[in-house]
Scaffold this motif. Structure first.
Motif, PDB file in Angstrom:
ATOM      1  N   ARG A   1      22.668  37.434 -80.135  1.00  0.00           N
ATOM      2  CA  ARG A   1      21.955  38.385 -81.134  1.00  0.00           C
ATOM      3  C   ARG A   1      20.816  37.504 -81.371  1.00  0.00           C
ATOM      4  NH1 ARG A   1      20.989  41.557 -84.868  1.00  0.00           N
ATOM      5  NH2 ARG A   1      20.515  41.014 -87.137  1.00  0.00           N
ATOM      6  N   LEU A   2      20.780  36.262 -81.590  1.00  0.00           N
ATOM      7  CA  LEU A   2      19.926  35.195 -81.820  1.00  0.00           C
ATOM      8  C   LEU A   2      18.720  35.362 -80.582  1.00  0.00           C
ATOM      9  CD1 LEU A   2      18.311  33.098 -83.777  1.00  0.00           C
ATOM     10  CD2 LEU A   2      19.387  31.309 -82.343  1.00  0.00           C
ATOM     11  N   ALA A   3      19.228  35.381 -79.395  1.00  0.00           N
ATOM     12  CA  ALA A   3      18.266  35.584 -78.566  1.00  0.00           C
ATOM     13  C   ALA A   3      17.556  37.004 -78.477  1.00  0.00           C
ATOM     14  CB  ALA A   3      18.943  35.442 -77.076  1.00  0.00           C
ATOM     15  N   LYS A   4      18.141  38.211 -78.969  1.00  0.00           N
ATOM     16  CA  LYS A   4      17.489  39.313 -79.092  1.00  0.00           C
ATOM     17  C   LYS A   4      16.430  39.384 -79.954  1.00  0.00           C
ATOM     18  CE  LYS A   4      18.733  44.277 -79.960  1.00  0.00           C
ATOM     19  NZ  LYS A   4      20.111  45.200 -80.005  1.00  0.00           N
ATOM     20  N   LEU A   5      16.812  38.480 -81.207  1.00  0.00           N
ATOM     21  CA  LEU A   5      15.772  38.666 -82.321  1.00  0.00           C
ATOM     22  C   LEU A   5      14.746  37.873 -81.698  1.00  0.00           C
ATOM     23  CD1 LEU A   5      18.223  38.088 -85.214  1.00  0.00           C
ATOM     24  CD2 LEU A   5      17.009  39.975 -85.021  1.00  0.00           C
ATOM     25  N   PHE A   6      14.592  36.707 -81.147  1.00  0.00           N
ATOM     26  CA  PHE A   6      13.480  35.731 -80.617  1.00  0.00           C
ATOM     27  C   PHE A   6      12.700  36.539 -79.745  1.00  0.00           C
ATOM     28  CE2 PHE A   6      13.362  31.135 -81.272  1.00  0.00           C
ATOM     29  CZ  PHE A   6      14.230  31.148 -82.686  1.00  0.00           C
ATOM     30  N   ARG A   7      13.576  37.518 -78.849  1.00  0.00           N
ATOM     31  CA  ARG A   7      12.474  38.262 -77.874  1.00  0.00           C
ATOM     32  C   ARG A   7      11.702  39.362 -78.772  1.00  0.00           C
ATOM     33  NH1 ARG A   7      16.929  37.667 -74.450  1.00  0.00           N
ATOM     34  NH2 ARG A   7      17.958  39.481 -75.253  1.00  0.00           N
ATOM     35  N   LYS A   8      12.288  39.747 -79.606  1.00  0.00           N
ATOM     36  CA  LYS A   8      11.895  40.837 -80.445  1.00  0.00           C
ATOM     37  C   LYS A   8      10.539  40.285 -81.471  1.00  0.00           C
ATOM     38  CE  LYS A   8      12.646  44.648 -84.104  1.00  0.00           C
ATOM     39  NZ  LYS A   8      13.318  44.996 -84.908  1.00  0.00           N
ATOM     40  N   HIS A   9      10.646  39.126 -82.195  1.00  0.00           N
ATOM     41  CA  HIS A   9       9.983  38.561 -83.119  1.00  0.00           C
ATOM     42  C   HIS A   9       9.006  37.447 -82.497  1.00  0.00           C
ATOM     43  CE1 HIS A   9      11.483  41.013 -86.699  1.00  0.00           C
ATOM     44  NE2 HIS A   9      12.730  40.767 -85.870  1.00  0.00           N
ATOM     45  N   LEU A  10       9.299  36.995 -81.643  1.00  0.00           N
ATOM     46  CA  LEU A  10       8.439  35.511 -80.840  1.00  0.00           C
ATOM     47  C   LEU A  10       8.441  35.800 -79.386  1.00  0.00           C
ATOM     48  CD1 LEU A  10      10.511  32.807 -82.616  1.00  0.00           C
ATOM     49  CD2 LEU A  10       8.257  33.650 -83.120  1.00  0.00           C
ATOM     50  N   ALA A  11       8.845  36.899 -78.937  1.00  0.00           N
ATOM     51  CA  ALA A  11       8.359  37.134 -77.475  1.00  0.00           C
ATOM     52  C   ALA A  11       8.969  36.027 -76.669  1.00  0.00           C
ATOM     53  CB  ALA A  11       7.006  37.418 -77.374  1.00  0.00           C
ATOM     54  N   THR A  12      10.083  35.374 -76.841  1.00  0.00           N
ATOM     55  CA  THR A  12      10.631  34.229 -75.941  1.00  0.00           C
ATOM     56  C   THR A  12      11.999  34.079 -76.277  1.00  0.00           C
ATOM     57  OG1 THR A  12      10.361  31.890 -75.759  1.00  0.00           O
ATOM     58  CG2 THR A  12      10.184  32.393 -77.738  1.00  0.00           C
ATOM     59  N   THR A  13      12.671  33.100 -75.742  1.00  0.00           N
ATOM     60  CA  THR A  13      14.187  32.849 -75.894  1.00  0.00           C
ATOM     61  C   THR A  13      14.312  31.637 -76.834  1.00  0.00           C
ATOM     62  OG1 THR A  13      14.426  31.658 -73.950  1.00  0.00           O
ATOM     63  CG2 THR A  13      14.577  33.862 -73.547  1.00  0.00           C
ATOM     64  N   PRO A  14      15.347  31.400 -77.457  1.00  0.00           N
ATOM     65  CA  PRO A  14      15.567  30.336 -78.313  1.00  0.00           C
ATOM     66  C   PRO A  14      15.417  28.905 -77.398  1.00  0.00           C
ATOM     67  CG  PRO A  14      17.410  31.888 -78.720  1.00  0.00           C
ATOM     68  CD  PRO A  14      16.624  32.446 -77.723  1.00  0.00           C
ATOM     69  N   THR A  15      15.850  29.015 -76.021  1.00  0.00           N
ATOM     70  CA  THR A  15      15.744  27.862 -75.407  1.00  0.00           C
ATOM     71  C   THR A  15      14.401  27.563 -74.929  1.00  0.00           C
ATOM     72  OG1 THR A  15      18.144  28.252 -74.272  1.00  0.00           O
ATOM     73  CG2 THR A  15      16.562  26.747 -73.209  1.00  0.00           C
ATOM     74  N   GLU A  16      13.538  28.772 -74.666  1.00  0.00           N
ATOM     75  CA  GLU A  16      12.147  28.432 -74.340  1.00  0.00           C
ATOM     76  C   GLU A  16      11.510  27.992 -75.534  1.00  0.00           C
ATOM     77  OE1 GLU A  16      11.193  32.252 -72.847  1.00  0.00           O
ATOM     78  OE2 GLU A  16      12.055  31.853 -70.728  1.00  0.00           O
ATOM     79  N   TYR A  17      11.909  28.272 -76.916  1.00  0.00           N
ATOM     80  CA  TYR A  17      11.308  28.103 -77.769  1.00  0.00           C
ATOM     81  C   TYR A  17      11.356  26.691 -78.151  1.00  0.00           C
ATOM     82  CZ  TYR A  17       9.826  27.765 -82.851  1.00  0.00           C
ATOM     83  OH  TYR A  17       9.195  27.500 -84.107  1.00  0.00           O
ATOM     84  N   ARG A  18      12.465  26.127 -77.962  1.00  0.00           N
ATOM     85  CA  ARG A  18      12.832  24.778 -77.990  1.00  0.00           C
ATOM     86  C   ARG A  18      12.161  23.699 -77.239  1.00  0.00           C
ATOM     87  NH1 ARG A  18      18.781  23.395 -78.299  1.00  0.00           N
ATOM     88  NH2 ARG A  18      18.768  23.162 -80.658  1.00  0.00           N
ATOM     89  N   VAL A  19      12.048  24.038 -76.014  1.00  0.00           N
ATOM     90  CA  VAL A  19      11.360  23.428 -75.000  1.00  0.00           C
ATOM     91  C   VAL A  19       9.822  23.313 -75.315  1.00  0.00           C
ATOM     92  CG1 VAL A  19      10.646  23.315 -72.490  1.00  0.00           C
ATOM     93  CG2 VAL A  19      13.128  23.797 -73.018  1.00  0.00           C
ATOM     94  N   SER A  20       9.213  24.669 -75.524  1.00  0.00           N
ATOM     95  CA  SER A  20       7.889  24.700 -76.067  1.00  0.00           C
ATOM     96  C   SER A  20       7.398  23.646 -77.131  1.00  0.00           C
ATOM     97  CB  SER A  20       7.353  26.097 -76.077  1.00  0.00           C
ATOM     98  OG  SER A  20       8.131  26.464 -77.355  1.00  0.00           O
ATOM     99  N   LYS A  21       8.363  23.725 -78.181  1.00  0.00           N
ATOM    100  CA  LYS A  21       7.959  22.874 -79.322  1.00  0.00           C
ATOM    101  C   LYS A  21       8.034  21.360 -79.312  1.00  0.00           C
ATOM    102  CE  LYS A  21       6.599  26.206 -81.668  1.00  0.00           C
ATOM    103  NZ  LYS A  21       5.073  26.514 -82.198  1.00  0.00           N
ATOM    104  N   ARG A  22       8.886  21.093 -78.232  1.00  0.00           N
ATOM    105  CA  ARG A  22       9.269  19.454 -78.006  1.00  0.00           C
ATOM    106  C   ARG A  22       8.295  18.870 -76.928  1.00  0.00           C
ATOM    107  NH1 ARG A  22      15.753  18.775 -78.100  1.00  0.00           N
ATOM    108  NH2 ARG A  22      16.297  19.175 -80.303  1.00  0.00           N
ATOM    109  N   SER A  23       7.589  19.793 -76.297  1.00  0.00           N
ATOM    110  CA  SER A  23       6.781  19.211 -75.101  1.00  0.00           C
ATOM    111  C   SER A  23       5.355  18.819 -75.659  1.00  0.00           C
ATOM    112  CB  SER A  23       6.354  20.544 -73.850  1.00  0.00           C
ATOM    113  OG  SER A  23       5.762  21.509 -74.881  1.00  0.00           O
TER     114      SER A  23
END
Length: 331
Positions: A309-331
């Motif tokens: 469900r979290l992944a679905k919400l991320f795709r809807k509101h952030l156009a990404t997945t939770p894992t991709e979001y974590r990687v992008s913010k830590r890079s």
């Protein structure tokens, strides 16, 4: 309509921050009718976040037992009309010691100064606490009990220098010798868990980086928002990790559900349901960046249920997945 819901309770606090193993340190927070909720809630949140950030570590680690205390115990109303359940100051008796004792401030402090039981208890307990610290006008109660010197932070805490330089808890960027209650609580965490956990707690309670949802969540502090709607918004934030109903939030605002839905949308710009969703997404974004918790656990901790469900919400509101979001913010 009587406001009957509560923001915090001692039983809930113990379930969150005091498992039955390891070294237990008592944290007391003394309240009274008309205490200021936001400053007190920030201190409580520091110790709540430690449990979340250290989940899965050694079972013999330090654990905090946080007690919300008042003279009579039971339901205490804050200056913003939010009720908090407390434990009577005499329940655990005087022989017990506190690792830290925080004394709330707020508009009701003058009435509290006239409470002889409270002043006498403070006189007895002050020598039995490792640290006693006022929250705002709480210093007046310590003055009334005969303790006039404002406490200073423990200077051997390394990370607190950086916290004070950034102005966490003061809001002015100053590096004054006397720390705020929030800074003090974070310094206690550093002494017990180290500078890395202290940094994560500081970022969690007073985040330096915004998410896409931060502005919406922070609007509850705006001047144009009524006290009742502010209180309901804060309640939604504090309880976002568990299943809750909009009717519960309406009770906090002392409104009918229909009137609450209308007033909340007008003042906050979003419906209560959307606000709750944004609070949960904001919390999820921070946990993904600031912890190593698996996505499923992040979802559960934020009241979203599961990683799917979290992944679905991320795709809807952030156009990404939770894992991709974590990687992008830590890079």
């Amino acid at each position: 309509m009587e406001c009957s819901s509560v923001l915090y309770s001692n039983d809930a606090m113990r379930r969150q921050v005091s498992p039955g193993t390891g070294t237990v340190k008592r944290i007391g927070i003394v309240l009274f009718g008309g205490f200021a909720l936001p400053e007190t809630a920030a201190v409580v949140e520091v110790f709540q976040s430690v449990k979340l950030l250290t989940e899965g570590e050694r079972r013999d680690a330090v654990r905090y037992d946080v007690s919300l205390l008042s003279v009579t115990g039971g339901r205490i109303v804050s200056s913003s009309s939010v009720f908090v359940w407390t434990e009577g100051i005499d329940v655990r008796r005087d022989q017990e010691r506190f690792h830290a004792l925080f004394i709330a401030g707020g508009a009701g402090v003058n009435d509290a100064l006239r409470d002889e039981r409270l002043i006498a208890w403070l006189r007895r307990m002050h020598p039995r606490a490792d640290l006693v610290f006022p929250i705002g006008e709480g210093q007046l109660l310590l003055d009334g009990a005969g303790f006039r010197l404002a406490p200073t932070i423990r200077r051997h805490a390394v990370y607190i220098d950086e916290i004070m330089r950034l102005g966490v808890g003061n809001g002015d960027g100053s590096s004054a010798a006397v720390a705020s209650p929030l800074q003090t609580a974070i310094a206690l965490v550093e002494e017990d868990f180290g500078s890395e956990i202290a940094r994560q707690v500081a970022d969690w309670v007073a985040p330096s980086a915004d998410t896409r949802f931060t502005a919406i969540v922070r609007k509850n502090a705006s001047v144009g928002v009524s006290e009742n709607v502010k209180a309901s918004a804060k309640w939604l934030e504090a309880n976002a990790h568990r299943p809750i109903s909009i009717d519960d939030a309406a009770q906090i605002a002392c409104m009918s559900e229909r009137n609450f839905l209308r007033r909340f949308k007008i003042e906050m710009g979003v419906t209560p349901s959307d606000y709750l969703l944004y609070v949960r997404l904001d919390m999820s974004c921070r946990l993904l960046v600031e912890t190593t918790l698996p996505v499923d656990k992040v979802a559960r901790h934020c009241g979203i249920g599961c990683g799917g469900r979290l992944a679905k919400l991320f795709r809807k509101h952030l156009a990404t997945t939770p894992t991709e979001y974590r990687v992008s913010k830590r890079s």
